[in-house]
Scaffold this motif. Structure first.
Motif, PDB file in Angstrom:
ATOM      1  N   ARG A  21       0.902  -1.029   0.159  1.00 18.23           N
ATOM      2  CA  ARG A  21      -0.141   0.083  -0.133  1.00 18.23           C
ATOM      3  C   ARG A  21       0.911   1.391  -0.023  1.00 18.23           C
ATOM      4  NH1 ARG A  21      -3.081  -1.671   5.237  1.00 18.23           N
ATOM      5  NH2 ARG A  21      -4.481   0.390   4.867  1.00 18.23           N
ATOM      6  N   GLN A  26       2.414  -7.280 -11.899  1.00 17.87           N
ATOM      7  CA  GLN A  26       1.791  -6.117 -11.391  1.00 17.87           C
ATOM      8  C   GLN A  26       0.496  -6.382 -10.870  1.00 17.87           C
ATOM      9  OE1 GLN A  26       2.653  -3.508 -14.491  1.00 17.87           O
ATOM     10  NE2 GLN A  26       4.420  -2.708 -13.875  1.00 17.87           N
ATOM     11  N   GLU A  27      -0.314  -7.222 -11.672  1.00 21.99           N
ATOM     12  CA  GLU A  27      -1.447  -7.786 -11.182  1.00 21.99           C
ATOM     13  C   GLU A  27      -1.599  -8.393  -9.886  1.00 21.99           C
ATOM     14  OE1 GLU A  27      -3.828  -9.650 -14.057  1.00 21.99           O
ATOM     15  OE2 GLU A  27      -3.889  -7.672 -15.490  1.00 21.99           O
ATOM     16  N   SER A  53       0.597  -8.084  -7.833  1.00 23.02           N
ATOM     17  CA  SER A  53       1.162  -6.952  -6.564  1.00 23.02           C
ATOM     18  C   SER A  53      -0.218  -6.264  -6.296  1.00 23.02           C
ATOM     19  CB  SER A  53       1.799  -5.710  -6.996  1.00 23.02           C
ATOM     20  OG  SER A  53       3.070  -6.416  -7.434  1.00 23.02           O
ATOM     21  N   GLU A  54      -0.988  -6.216  -6.967  1.00 20.13           N
ATOM     22  CA  GLU A  54      -2.348  -5.310  -6.693  1.00 20.13           C
ATOM     23  C   GLU A  54      -3.298  -6.331  -5.821  1.00 20.13           C
ATOM     24  OE1 GLU A  54      -5.101  -2.627  -6.504  1.00 20.13           O
ATOM     25  OE2 GLU A  54      -3.009  -2.543  -6.956  1.00 20.13           O
ATOM     26  N   GLU A  55      -3.183  -7.624  -6.145  1.00 24.40           N
ATOM     27  CA  GLU A  55      -4.107  -8.495  -5.502  1.00 24.40           C
ATOM     28  C   GLU A  55      -3.607  -8.838  -4.054  1.00 24.40           C
ATOM     29  OE1 GLU A  55      -6.656 -10.553  -6.326  1.00 24.40           O
ATOM     30  OE2 GLU A  55      -6.781  -9.306  -8.019  1.00 24.40           O
ATOM     31  N   ARG A 114      -1.910  -6.610  -2.508  1.00 25.27           N
ATOM     32  CA  ARG A 114      -2.059  -5.196  -1.611  1.00 25.27           C
ATOM     33  C   ARG A 114      -3.678  -5.383  -1.170  1.00 25.27           C
ATOM     34  NH1 ARG A 114      -5.108  -1.193  -1.964  1.00 25.27           N
ATOM     35  NH2 ARG A 114      -5.749  -1.626  -4.099  1.00 25.27           N
ATOM     36  N   ARG A 115      -4.496  -5.904  -2.004  1.00 24.37           N
ATOM     37  CA  ARG A 115      -6.087  -6.098  -1.502  1.00 24.37           C
ATOM     38  C   ARG A 115      -6.239  -7.013  -0.598  1.00 24.37           C
ATOM     39  NH1 ARG A 115      -8.688  -6.425  -7.291  1.00 24.37           N
ATOM     40  NH2 ARG A 115      -8.089  -4.577  -8.036  1.00 24.37           N
TER      41      ARG A 115
END
Lengths: 175, 468
Positions: A42, B136-137, B139-141, B143-144
Motif C-alpha cells: 500500500r 503487477q496484477e 502486486s495489486e491482488e 495489496r488488496r
C-alpha cells in the motif's frame, strides 16, 4: 497525534544557490507502521513541514509544507517516491535511506525570503506526519447509520490514526 | 414501589429481562461459535507464503535474465545516446538515475521482465516474457489481500457484534418501556382515582363522584362506586331527616300533652263560668265564651295535628295499582277545587306499589291539595306516574308561582303556622311517611311552570304484582 522528539542537533543545513536545504541524521520515517504498510503493497502519504524560527520555540519566520507519496515494489524490494504538488517529481528503485534523503532534498526554503544576515541565528523545526495510518474505514458514508456501519464502528480497535515526529535544532547561521 | 404502576413496571422488567438475558446469551454463544470459523489467520498466512513464493520466482527470473544478458545469450534492444528523445520514459528515468543497471516490469499487467544496463553507447534493454504471470496484477491482488487482513485484524468483531447486539436490544427494550409506562398509567390511573374517591368519601366528601372513562372492570368499579356513593348520600340524608323528625316528634308529643292538659280545664272552667252567669249579662257572656271556646277548639286541632305528627302510623304494606290510587285521590280533590284543571300522564302498565295504602293516600292527598291551592282557580295540576330503577314514581306538578329558594331549603322542615288552612306539618309528615315506606319525596323541576314533587315508592315484586 503522537509526537516523538528526536535527538537535538540532528539537523544540518546547507544552501544551494537560493535554496536552503536541511539534512537530518537519524531522521528516519520509513519504519514502524509506515514500513509495515508499504511492505503490504500500500502507498503511504507523508506530509513534511519545515519551519524557520527566530528563537527556540519562538515566532515563526517562514514555513513550508510538502507532501510525498511513498510506495514499495514488492518484487524488486525497492521504494518509489512522488512529490505531491507542482511540479510533480518522482523517483523509483530506491533503498529506504535514499528514499528518505530524496524527500528531504526536495524540502527547500528560499534563503532570500528569510531576510536574515549571515550573523542572524535561527532555529529549524522539521516535522512530518502520516495521516490515516490506521486501518482504513470500511464503511461508506451512507452506511454510517446502518447495522453494518454500527458493527464496524463498535468493533474497531483503538489505534493511532496519525503518526507524527518532529525535531528542533539550532541556532544556525547562513553560510 | 408500593404503587400499582410501579409494580406493573417492575413486573414487566422482571418478565422481560430474563428472556432478554437468555436471548443475548444464546446469540453471543452462537456468535462465538461462528467467529471460530473465521479464516483471517489462514488468509494472512497464505498471502505471506504466496508473496515469498512470487518474490523468489521474480528474483530467479531477474537473476537468470541478468546472467544471460551478461553472457550474451539473449539479444538486447539498444537505445543510443544520440537519440534520447525517442527513448521510452522508463529507459530515460534509468539513464538519469545513478544506477548502472536496473530490472523492472513491463508489458500488460507486468508480464515481461526488463533488464536495463548502461553502456558507453547508451542503454541496452534485455527482455524476458514471464508467460501468463502478470506480476503487477499479483502486486495489486496482494495489496488488496493485505488490506483485507489488516482491516480484519484491526477489528474485534466479537466485541463489535456483542456491543451492537447489546445496544440494539437495550434500545428496543427502552423503547418498549414507553408504551408500558403509558399502559401502566392507563391501568393505575382509574384505580388511583377510585382509591382517592373512597378515601375522600370516607373523610366526609359525600358529593364526590368519579368520572367514568372506560367500559371494563375498572369502569364498572367506578360505576359501582358512584352508585354506592349516591345511595349512601341519600341514605345519610334520610337518616339525618328521620333523626331530626324524631326530635321534632318528641317535642310535638310533649307540647301536645301539655297543651291538652291545660286546655281541658280551661274549657270546663269557661263553660262553668257561663252556667253561673246571671241572665242579665248572658248575651255578652255567650258571645265571649263562644270566642274563647272557638280559640280553644283551634288550639285543640293543633294539638291533634301535633299528636298525629308525633305518632308512628302502622304501615300495613299491601300491593296496589298506583294509577288507581291517583285517580281516586284526584276525584276526591276535584269538588274542593272545581276551577282547577287536572291532567294525567300515567304509565299504562300501571306501576304496582308495595306499601301501606293509607300512608300513600295521605301523601298524595297532601301533595295534590298543596298543588291545587298553589295553582288556584283557572290553574292546572298534572299527575305523572312511571317506574324507575325498581321504584314506582308519582309526580305532582302545578302551574302556581313556584317556590322561593328559602321555601325550597326548608320545604320539608316542620313549622308551626297560623294560617287559616294547614298546620305547616303536612309536607314533613308526608316525607316522613314516604321514608318510612322505603321511598322518598323530592322536589323536581316543575313541568307546568310551578312546583313539582316526585314521590318514589317501593315497587311490588313481580310475583306479587302478578297476583293483584
Amino acid at each position: 497525534m503522537a509526537t516523538a522528539p528526536l535527538v537535538a542537533q540532528a539537523l544540518t543545513i546547507r544552501t544551494v544557490a537560493d535554496a536552503l536545504h536541511v539534512q537530518a541524521r537519524g531522521f528516519s520515517f520509513i519504519e514502524g507502521p509506515v514500513l509495515t504498510r508499504l511492505r503490504e503493497g500500500r502507498s503511504v502519504r507523508i506530509d513534511f513541514e519545515m519551519t524557520v524560527l527566530s528563537k527556540p520555540e519562538g515566532p515563526v519566520v517562514k514555513q513550508m509544507m510538502q507532501g510525498f507519496t511513498l510506495s514499495f515494489d514488492l518484487w524488486e524490494e525497492r521504494y518509489a517516491v512522488s512529490r505531491i504538488g507542482s511540479p510533480p517529481r518522482s523517483i523509483s528503485h530506491l533503498r529506504p535511506r535514499d528514499a528518505e534523503t530524496w524527500c528531504l532534498e526536495n524540502l527547500t526554503l528560499p534563503v532570500s525570503s528569510l531576510g536574515f544576515s549571515r550573523d542572524t541565528p535561527f532555529w529549524i523545526r522539521l516535522a512530518y506526519h502520516v495521516p490515516d495510518i490506521g486501518p482504513e474505514a470500511s464503511e461508506a458514508p451512507g452506511e454510517r447509520y446502518t447495522l453494518r456501519g454500527l458493527i464496524d464502528r463498535l468493533s474497531r480497535r483503538r489505534e493511532e490514526a496519525d503518526l507524527a515526529k518532529s525535531v528542533d535544532a539550532g541556532p544556525f547561521r547562513l553560510p | 414501589m408500593h404503587s400499582l404502576r410501579a409494580r406493573l413496571i417492575l413486573a414487566f422488567i422482571i418478565a422481560t429481562l430474563m428472556p432478554l438475558g437468555a436471548t443475548i446469551w444464546i446469540t453471543t454463544s452462537l456468535l462465538e461459535r461462528s467467529l471460530g470459523y473465521a479464516t483471517t489467520e489462514e488468509l494472512n498466512r497464505l498471502s505471506r507464503t504466496l508473496e515469498g513464493t512470487v518474490r523468489q520466482f521474480y528474483q530467479r527470473e531477474r537473476d537468470g535474465l541478468k546472467r544471460e544478458a551478461l553472457d550474451g545469450r539473449v539479444a538486447a534492444t539498444s537505445y543510443p545516446v544520440a537519440d534520447t528523445n525517442a527513448w521510452p520514459e522508463d529507459v530515460r528515468a534509468f539513464w538519469e538515475s545513478g544506477e548502472a543497471e536496473r530490472s523492472s516490469l513491463s508489458g500488460p499487467g507486468g508480464d515481461h521482465l526488463d533488464f536495463m544496463r548502461k553502456t558507453n553507447a547508451g542503454v541496452d534493454v534485455y527482455r524476458r516474457d514471464l508467460g501468463a504471470i502478470r506480476m503487477q496484477e499479483l502486486s495489486e491482488e496482494f495489496r488488496r489481500t493485505r488490506e483485507l487482513v489488516g482491516s480484519l485484524e484491526s477489528r474485534d468483531l466479537r466485541r463489535g457484534f456483542t456491543l451492537t447486539l447489546l445496544l440494539l436490544v437495550g434500545v428496543v427494550w427502552l423503547i418498549s418501556l414507553a408504551p408500558l409506562l403509558f399502559i401502566a398509567h392507563r391501568i393505575s390511573s382509574p384505580i388511583r382515582q377510585l382509591t382517592a374517591g373512597l378515601t375522600g368519601f370516607a373523610a366526609g366528601e359525600w358529593d364526590r363522584r368519579l368520572e367514568k372513562g372506560r367500559d371494563d372492570e375498572v369502569g364498572r368499579a367506578v360505576d359501582a362506586f358512584n352508585d354506592m356513593a349516591e345511595q349512601l348520600r341519600r341514605s345519610r340524608e334520610r337518616l339525618v331527616y328521620l333523626t331530626q323528625m324524631s326530635s321534632w316528634q318528641s317535642l310535638a308529643r310533649k307540647t301536645a300533652h301539655e297543651l291538652k292538659n291545660s286546655l281541658t280545664p280551661i274549657r270546663l272552667t269557661i263553660e262553668e263560668m257561663l252556667a253561673r252567669q246571671p241572665l242579665a249579662d248572658r248575651a255578652f257572656m255567650d258571645q265571649a265564651v263562644q270566642i274563647v271556646v272557638s280559640e280553644i277548639e283551634t288550639l285543640e286541632r293543633r294539638v291533634r295535628a301535633f299528636s298525629e305528627f308525633a305518632s308512628e302510623p302502622p304501615a300495613n304494606p299491601e300491593v296496589f295499582d298506583l294509577n288507581v290510587l291517583i285517580a281516586e285521590r284526584v276525584a276526591l280533590l276535584k269538588p274542593a277545587h272545581p276551577e282547577t284543571a287536572y291532567s294525567f300522564r300515567l304509565d299504562v302498565r300501571g306501576p304496582r306499589v308495595h306499601a301501606g295504602t293509607d300512608l300513600v293516600k295521605g301523601i298524595l292527598t297532601n301533595l295534590l291539595e298543596n298543588a291545587a291551592e298553589a295553582a288556584g282557580p283557572g290553574g292546572s295540576v298534572m299527575t305523572i306516574s312511571h317506574s324507575q330503577g325498581g321504584q314506582a314514581v308519582v309526580e305532582v306538578h302545578d302551574s302556581g308561582p313556584g317556590l322561593s329558594d328559602e321555601a325550597r331549603r326548608t320545604l320539608f322542615e316542620p313549622t308551626i303556622t297560623f294560617k287559616k288552612r294547614g298546620m305547616g306539618l303536612g309536607l314533613s309528615i308526608a316525607r316522613k311517611n314516604a321514608l318510612l315506606l322505603g321511598g322518598d319525596i323530592t322536589l323536581v323541576e316543575g313541568v307546568l311552570g310551578g312546583a313539582g314533587f316526585r314521590v318514589a315508592l317501593p315497587s311490588a315484586p313481580e310475583s306479587a304484582a302478578a297476583s293483584v
